[in-house]
Motif scaffolding. Structure first.
Motif, PDB file in Angstrom:
ATOM      1  N   MET A   1      21.886 -44.098 -29.071  1.00 18.97           N
ATOM      2  CA  MET A   1      21.424 -42.753 -28.684  1.00 18.97           C
ATOM      3  C   MET A   1      20.731 -42.744 -27.321  1.00 18.97           C
ATOM      4  SD  MET A   1      22.348 -40.525 -30.887  1.00 18.97           S
ATOM      5  CE  MET A   1      21.271 -39.122 -30.785  1.00 18.97           C
ATOM      6  N   VAL A   2      19.984 -43.778 -27.047  1.00 22.73           N
ATOM      7  CA  VAL A   2      19.324 -43.915 -25.743  1.00 22.73           C
ATOM      8  C   VAL A   2      19.578 -45.326 -25.222  1.00 22.73           C
ATOM      9  CG1 VAL A   2      17.121 -43.940 -24.497  1.00 22.73           C
ATOM     10  CG2 VAL A   2      17.503 -42.258 -26.314  1.00 22.73           C
ATOM     11  N   GLU A   3      20.020 -45.414 -23.982  1.00 24.31           N
ATOM     12  CA  GLU A   3      20.237 -46.715 -23.346  1.00 24.31           C
ATOM     13  C   GLU A   3      19.665 -46.673 -21.938  1.00 24.31           C
ATOM     14  OE1 GLU A   3      23.799 -49.952 -22.392  1.00 24.31           O
ATOM     15  OE2 GLU A   3      24.290 -47.949 -23.146  1.00 24.31           O
ATOM     16  N   VAL A   4      18.733 -47.556 -21.663  1.00 24.32           N
ATOM     17  CA  VAL A   4      18.072 -47.625 -20.360  1.00 24.32           C
ATOM     18  C   VAL A   4      18.286 -49.020 -19.796  1.00 24.32           C
ATOM     19  CG1 VAL A   4      15.890 -47.411 -19.126  1.00 24.32           C
ATOM     20  CG2 VAL A   4      16.335 -45.954 -21.120  1.00 24.32           C
ATOM     21  N   GLN A   5      18.781 -49.092 -18.544  1.00 29.88           N
ATOM     22  CA  GLN A   5      19.087 -50.377 -17.932  1.00 29.88           C
ATOM     23  C   GLN A   5      18.462 -50.473 -16.548  1.00 29.88           C
ATOM     24  OE1 GLN A   5      23.407 -50.252 -18.004  1.00 29.88           O
ATOM     25  NE2 GLN A   5      23.500 -51.354 -19.937  1.00 29.88           N
ATOM     26  N   ASN A   6      17.596 -51.469 -16.381  1.00 31.58           N
ATOM     27  CA  ASN A   6      17.005 -51.789 -15.074  1.00 31.58           C
ATOM     28  C   ASN A   6      16.456 -50.554 -14.363  1.00 31.58           C
ATOM     29  OD1 ASN A   6      19.885 -53.697 -15.084  1.00 31.58           O
ATOM     30  ND2 ASN A   6      17.886 -54.683 -15.198  1.00 31.58           N
ATOM     31  N   LEU A   7      15.742 -49.727 -15.105  1.00 25.63           N
ATOM     32  CA  LEU A   7      15.272 -48.449 -14.581  1.00 25.63           C
ATOM     33  C   LEU A   7      13.984 -48.624 -13.783  1.00 25.63           C
ATOM     34  CD1 LEU A   7      16.156 -45.411 -14.889  1.00 25.63           C
ATOM     35  CD2 LEU A   7      14.292 -45.221 -16.535  1.00 25.63           C
ATOM     36  N   HIS A   8      13.946 -48.016 -12.601  1.00 25.95           N
ATOM     37  CA  HIS A   8      12.746 -47.994 -11.763  1.00 25.95           C
ATOM     38  C   HIS A   8      12.470 -46.559 -11.329  1.00 25.95           C
ATOM     39  CE1 HIS A   8      14.170 -52.150 -11.295  1.00 25.95           C
ATOM     40  NE2 HIS A   8      12.953 -52.480 -10.916  1.00 25.95           N
ATOM     41  N   ILE A   9      11.194 -46.244 -11.155  1.00 26.93           N
ATOM     42  CA  ILE A   9      10.848 -45.003 -10.480  1.00 26.93           C
ATOM     43  C   ILE A   9       9.569 -45.224  -9.679  1.00 26.93           C
ATOM     44  CG2 ILE A   9       9.484 -43.996 -12.375  1.00 26.93           C
ATOM     45  CD1 ILE A   9      10.720 -41.274 -11.501  1.00 26.93           C
ATOM     46  N   ARG A  10       9.576 -44.680  -8.488  1.00 26.49           N
ATOM     47  CA  ARG A  10       8.387 -44.758  -7.629  1.00 26.49           C
ATOM     48  C   ARG A  10       8.168 -43.384  -7.023  1.00 26.49           C
ATOM     49  NH1 ARG A  10       8.284 -49.592  -3.681  1.00 26.49           N
ATOM     50  NH2 ARG A  10      10.178 -48.616  -2.894  1.00 26.49           N
ATOM     51  N   TYR A  11       6.947 -42.879  -7.144  1.00 25.17           N
ATOM     52  CA  TYR A  11       6.598 -41.596  -6.561  1.00 25.17           C
ATOM     53  C   TYR A  11       6.244 -41.795  -5.082  1.00 25.17           C
ATOM     54  CZ  TYR A  11       6.392 -40.184 -11.439  1.00 25.17           C
ATOM     55  OH  TYR A  11       6.703 -39.933 -12.753  1.00 25.17           O
ATOM     56  N   LYS A  12       6.470 -40.776  -4.294  1.00 23.76           N
ATOM     57  CA  LYS A  12       6.308 -40.889  -2.842  1.00 23.76           C
ATOM     58  C   LYS A  12       4.903 -41.314  -2.437  1.00 23.76           C
ATOM     59  CE  LYS A  12       9.939 -37.605  -1.529  1.00 23.76           C
ATOM     60  NZ  LYS A  12      10.241 -36.328  -0.845  1.00 23.76           N
ATOM     61  N   GLU A  13       3.912 -40.840  -3.186  1.00 31.92           N
ATOM     62  CA  GLU A  13       2.521 -41.132  -2.808  1.00 31.92           C
ATOM     63  C   GLU A  13       2.047 -42.496  -3.279  1.00 31.92           C
ATOM     64  OE1 GLU A  13       2.405 -38.868  -6.739  1.00 31.92           O
ATOM     65  OE2 GLU A  13       3.567 -38.835  -4.870  1.00 31.92           O
ATOM     66  N   GLN A  14       2.914 -43.229  -3.978  1.00 29.27           N
ATOM     67  CA  GLN A  14       2.519 -44.526  -4.528  1.00 29.27           C
ATOM     68  C   GLN A  14       3.307 -45.660  -3.889  1.00 29.27           C
ATOM     69  OE1 GLN A  14       3.275 -43.978  -8.727  1.00 29.27           O
ATOM     70  NE2 GLN A  14       1.179 -43.306  -9.121  1.00 29.27           N
ATOM     71  N   LYS A  15       2.618 -46.804  -3.700  1.00 26.32           N
ATOM     72  CA  LYS A  15       3.290 -47.985  -3.183  1.00 26.32           C
ATOM     73  C   LYS A  15       4.032 -48.734  -4.283  1.00 26.32           C
ATOM     74  CE  LYS A  15       0.064 -48.860   0.649  1.00 26.32           C
ATOM     75  NZ  LYS A  15      -0.888 -49.844   1.248  1.00 26.32           N
ATOM     76  N   ASP A  16       3.429 -48.784  -5.477  1.00 26.71           N
ATOM     77  CA  ASP A  16       4.010 -49.530  -6.593  1.00 26.71           C
ATOM     78  C   ASP A  16       4.901 -48.632  -7.440  1.00 26.71           C
ATOM     79  OD1 ASP A  16       2.589 -51.819  -5.827  1.00 26.71           O
ATOM     80  OD2 ASP A  16       0.829 -51.185  -6.979  1.00 26.71           O
ATOM     81  N   PHE A  17       5.788 -49.262  -8.198  1.00 24.21           N
ATOM     82  CA  PHE A  17       6.652 -48.527  -9.101  1.00 24.21           C
ATOM     83  C   PHE A  17       5.848 -47.992 -10.291  1.00 24.21           C
ATOM     84  CE2 PHE A  17       9.937 -51.192  -7.073  1.00 24.21           C
ATOM     85  CZ  PHE A  17      10.861 -50.201  -6.758  1.00 24.21           C
ATOM     86  N   ALA A  18       6.090 -46.722 -10.649  1.00 24.51           N
ATOM     87  CA  ALA A  18       5.495 -46.172 -11.870  1.00 24.51           C
ATOM     88  C   ALA A  18       6.210 -46.718 -13.099  1.00 24.51           C
ATOM     89  CB  ALA A  18       5.571 -44.642 -11.850  1.00 24.51           C
ATOM     90  N   LEU A  19       7.500 -46.999 -12.962  1.00 21.15           N
ATOM     91  CA  LEU A  19       8.278 -47.707 -13.979  1.00 21.15           C
ATOM     92  C   LEU A  19       8.991 -48.855 -13.292  1.00 21.15           C
ATOM     93  CD1 LEU A  19       9.904 -44.776 -16.006  1.00 21.15           C
ATOM     94  CD2 LEU A  19       8.011 -46.238 -16.742  1.00 21.15           C
ATOM     95  N   HIS A  20       8.920 -50.032 -13.893  1.00 20.00           N
ATOM     96  CA  HIS A  20       9.475 -51.222 -13.244  1.00 20.00           C
ATOM     97  C   HIS A  20      10.442 -51.938 -14.178  1.00 20.00           C
ATOM     98  CE1 HIS A  20       9.505 -54.653 -10.477  1.00 20.00           C
ATOM     99  NE2 HIS A  20       9.465 -55.411 -11.559  1.00 20.00           N
ATOM    100  N   ASP A  21      11.724 -51.904 -13.847  1.00 18.94           N
ATOM    101  CA  ASP A  21      12.751 -52.673 -14.543  1.00 18.94           C
ATOM    102  C   ASP A  21      12.710 -52.436 -16.061  1.00 18.94           C
ATOM    103  OD1 ASP A  21      14.954 -54.356 -14.522  1.00 18.94           O
ATOM    104  OD2 ASP A  21      13.761 -56.159 -14.840  1.00 18.94           O
TER     105      ASP A  21
END
Length: 302
Positions: A1-21
């Protein structure tokens, strides 16, 4: 039902990823829990799965549909309850439910069987404006609105935050009944005790998945003997234990300290040390680890 693979997200105002791999799978019919404190990345992941936020990189699919390419197809099959109460507060309970049914080209009567056990509790207040409901009733109304179009997957982002203990239990009892209908449920929560109500859980902190397993599997994986200890001066006890250098870890849990020894050290050594520091009426015993103990231990690897 849900499959997530190597997902990253980084917001513009942040240096680090909010979600990492992030790598994650949720099976059909599961009640799956995403467990972590505020700021761990739970809401970011849910917004991606709900097609409200685009990932920076990686891939996610919901019911076999891509969250970037198949936005509208996913939304027709998805029920989403955000962490913040987002219904129309100046509409009544009845009006909110009818409105959301209309959005999905259905009626309350057509899908009443799915929500009736929840709506029965709301029915005495059906003419009351949503903004005037208690916290627990608001959550029940939001759940009804998320279910009224018979979704295949239900996303609940911290549905019990700020709700009293009795309402929390009632809410999880409702989720248990919904699961029996075959509905797949993905729920996030900062409350570690709620993990036991899930089929499987993922522990998340700082945008990283620490572990994915059944609640029992996570608890059974705790690698050390665990003890709890208390005395009359808890703050001083904790400080003195840390300074003893005998411990691998020590954390305050309500009226107790939970502790793990470094290899070769024993409780007898610790009691002798604490006695020299002036502690009296020390009570201790060996205990089984809980989800929160496992979470804290896994955070040491970050």
């Amino acid at each position: 039902m849900v499959e997530v693979q190597n997902l990253h997200i980084r917001y513009k105002e942040q240096k680090d990823f909010a979600l990492h791999d992030i790598n994650l799978n949720v099976e059909k019919g599961e009640l799956f829990g995403l467990i972590g404190p505020d700021g761990a990345g739970k809401t970011s992941l849910f917004r991606i799965l709900a097609t409200l936020l685009l990932p920076t990189s990686g891939r996610a699919s919901v019911m076999g549909l891509d969250v970037v390419k198949d936005i509208y197809a996913i939304r027709r099959k998805l029920g989403y309850m955000p962490g913040r109460f987002s219904l129309y507060q100046d509409l009544s309970v009845e009006e909110n439910l009818n409105f959301f049914a209309t959005l999905f080209e259905t009626t309350v009567e057509e899908n009443y069987d799915l929500v009736k056990d929840i709506y029965i509790q709301l029915e005495p207040f059906k003419k009351r404006k949503a903004g005037q409901l208690s916290g627990g009733m608001k959550q029940k109304l939001a759940l009804c609105c998320a279910l009224i179009h018979k979704p295949e997957l239900l996303l609940l982002d911290e549905p019990t935050t700020g709700v009293d203990t009795v309402s929390r239990k009632e809410f999880w009892d409702m989720l248990g009944k919904l699961k029996k209908t075959g509905l797949t449920i993905l729920v996030s929560t900062p409350y570690m005790d709620e993990a036991s109500r899930c089929d499987r859980v993922a522990l998340i902190q700082n945008g990283k998945i620490l572990s994915v397993d059944t609640p029992k599997g996570i608890i059974d994986s705790f690698p050390y003997p665990l003890f709890q200890i208390k005395s009359k001066e808890m703050a001083k006890l904790h400080k003195d234990m840390i300074e003893s250098k005998l411990l691998h870890s020590a954390h305050i849990f309500g009226e107790w300290n939970h502790l793990v020894f470094n290899d070769g050290n024993t409780m007898e050594q610790l009691i002798d040390y604490l006695s020299l520091k002036g502690h009296t009426n020390i009570v201790w015993k060996e205990i089984a680890a809980g989800i929160e103990d496992c979470f804290i231990e896994r955070m040491r690897d970050l």
